[in-house]
Design a protein around this motif. Structure first.
Motif, short mmCIF file in Angstrom:
data_model
loop_
_atom_site.label_atom_id
_atom_site.label_comp_id
_atom_site.label_asym_id
_atom_site.label_seq_id
_atom_site.Cartn_x
_atom_site.Cartn_y
_atom_site.Cartn_z
N VAL A 91 9.59 -1.90 -8.77
CA VAL A 91 9.54 -0.14 -8.94
C VAL A 91 10.34 1.31 -8.18
CG1 VAL A 91 8.62 2.42 -8.86
CG2 VAL A 91 7.16 0.47 -9.56
N VAL A 92 10.97 0.61 -7.47
CA VAL A 92 12.57 1.11 -6.04
C VAL A 92 13.83 0.84 -7.43
CG1 VAL A 92 14.00 1.02 -4.51
CG2 VAL A 92 11.43 1.07 -4.50
N PHE A 93 14.13 -0.94 -7.55
CA PHE A 93 15.57 -1.94 -7.76
C PHE A 93 15.51 -1.75 -9.77
CE2 PHE A 93 14.66 -5.63 -5.31
CZ PHE A 93 15.62 -4.50 -3.55
N SER A 94 13.97 -1.16 -10.57
CA SER A 94 13.77 -0.81 -11.62
C SER A 94 14.50 0.60 -11.98
CB SER A 94 12.82 -0.84 -12.30
OG SER A 94 12.40 -2.41 -12.40
N THR A 95 13.92 1.04 -10.68
CA THR A 95 14.74 3.16 -11.19
C THR A 95 16.18 3.05 -10.93
OG1 THR A 95 11.78 3.29 -10.84
CG2 THR A 95 14.12 5.25 -10.41
#
Length: 282
Positions: A91-95
């Motif tokens: 979630v963090v890296f994709s955002t």
């Protein structure tokens, strides 16, 4: 004016809608119910025809046997750690990557995005041999990092967040934050993450379930007797005397399903609330 009046009118579902929803709920819940039924019978009764449709008397006995045949407690802890870390990191890296592809102009942006999307067409089986060689050289066989690190980010997540932020995040909001003197990290924390929260909740839910149910790579990197996840532990259930006790296997599957049901029961309102709040536009 007529359109405005009808737009603000509240619509109520009719009886046909409730009947269709009830049928859909029954069809969706029946596999879980039959899993519970099968887990409460003997292995011989499960494979007989016709199949049992009512719970039997052996549920707690099968639960105890399945829990003790493999280290189900350790497998539950390992799976929670793996699924949680994979979901949070994805979630963090994709955002962050989705924000860069959606709103930050840089040379080669479209080419890089096309390459990221193209990786989704590559079968994961092609990377098994080189990936296993890498974790062997690092001494990570039968360790949880061998399952977590290859899944820290997903191309689907990057594309999903990019498409969401492309429409949901106005460029004027970013420019206003820069005018106020906000640096990039502050913009990401106070502007991007709040706007992307509904999509982050959906992506986190999808990735968590996917990581929880993942079997192919954990079965290669981990062992049932060493440091297994739930799906790897289930592969060793019910075996003995050259036969497989299907009731014990389905009992293990029931155990692995309960934590997911608890997560949805506790966080379902927050996830749905985040999705609907992101869908409302002024």
């Amino acid at each position: 004016m007529k359109l405005k009046q009808t737009a603000g009118r509240q619509h109520h579902a009719g009886p046909v809608t409730y009947v269709l929803l009830g049928l859909a709920a029954l069809v969706s819940l029946f596999p879980l119910y039959w899993n519970l039924v099968a887990a409460s019978h003997t292995g011989e009764r499960v494979v007989e025809a016709p199949a049992p449709l009512l719970p039997g008397p052996r549920l707690f006995e099968n639960l105890t046997f399945a829990w003790n045949q493999v280290d189900m407690g350790e497998a539950l802890v390992n799976t929670t750690i793996v699924a949680g870390l994979v979901a949070v990191s994805t979630v963090v890296f994709s955002t962050l990557a989705g924000f860069a592809f959606a709103k930050l102009p840089f040379r080669g942006r479209n080419v890089l995005l096309a390459l990221v999307v193209a990786t989704m067409t590559i079968p994961p089986q092609l990377s098994v041999i080189p990936l296993y060689q890498i974790i062997t050289d690092l001494g990570w066989v039968d360790q949880l990092q061998s399952v977590v690190l290859p899944s820290l980010v997903a191309a689907f997540g990057v594309f999903f967040m990019r498409q969401y932020l492309l429409e949901a995040l106005p460029i004027e909001l970013i420019e206003a934050a820069r005018v106020d003197g906000a640096h990039s990290l502050r913009i990401i924390w106070h502007v991007v993450f709040p706007v992307a929260r509904p999509a982050m909740a959906v992506l986190g839910m999808l990735i968590f379930v996917q990581a929880w149910n993942d079997f192919f790579w954990p079965f290669i990197a981990l062992t049932p007797d060493g440091n297994p996840t739930l799906q790897v532990a289930l592969a060793g259930l019910g075996s003995g005397n050259h036969t497989i006790n299907q009731a014990i296997v389905l009992t293990g599957a029931l155990i692995s399903t309960v934590p997911l049901l608890l997560v949805f029961a506790l966080l379902g309102k927050h996830i749905v609330g985040g999705i609907t709040s992101g869908a409302v536009k002024s």
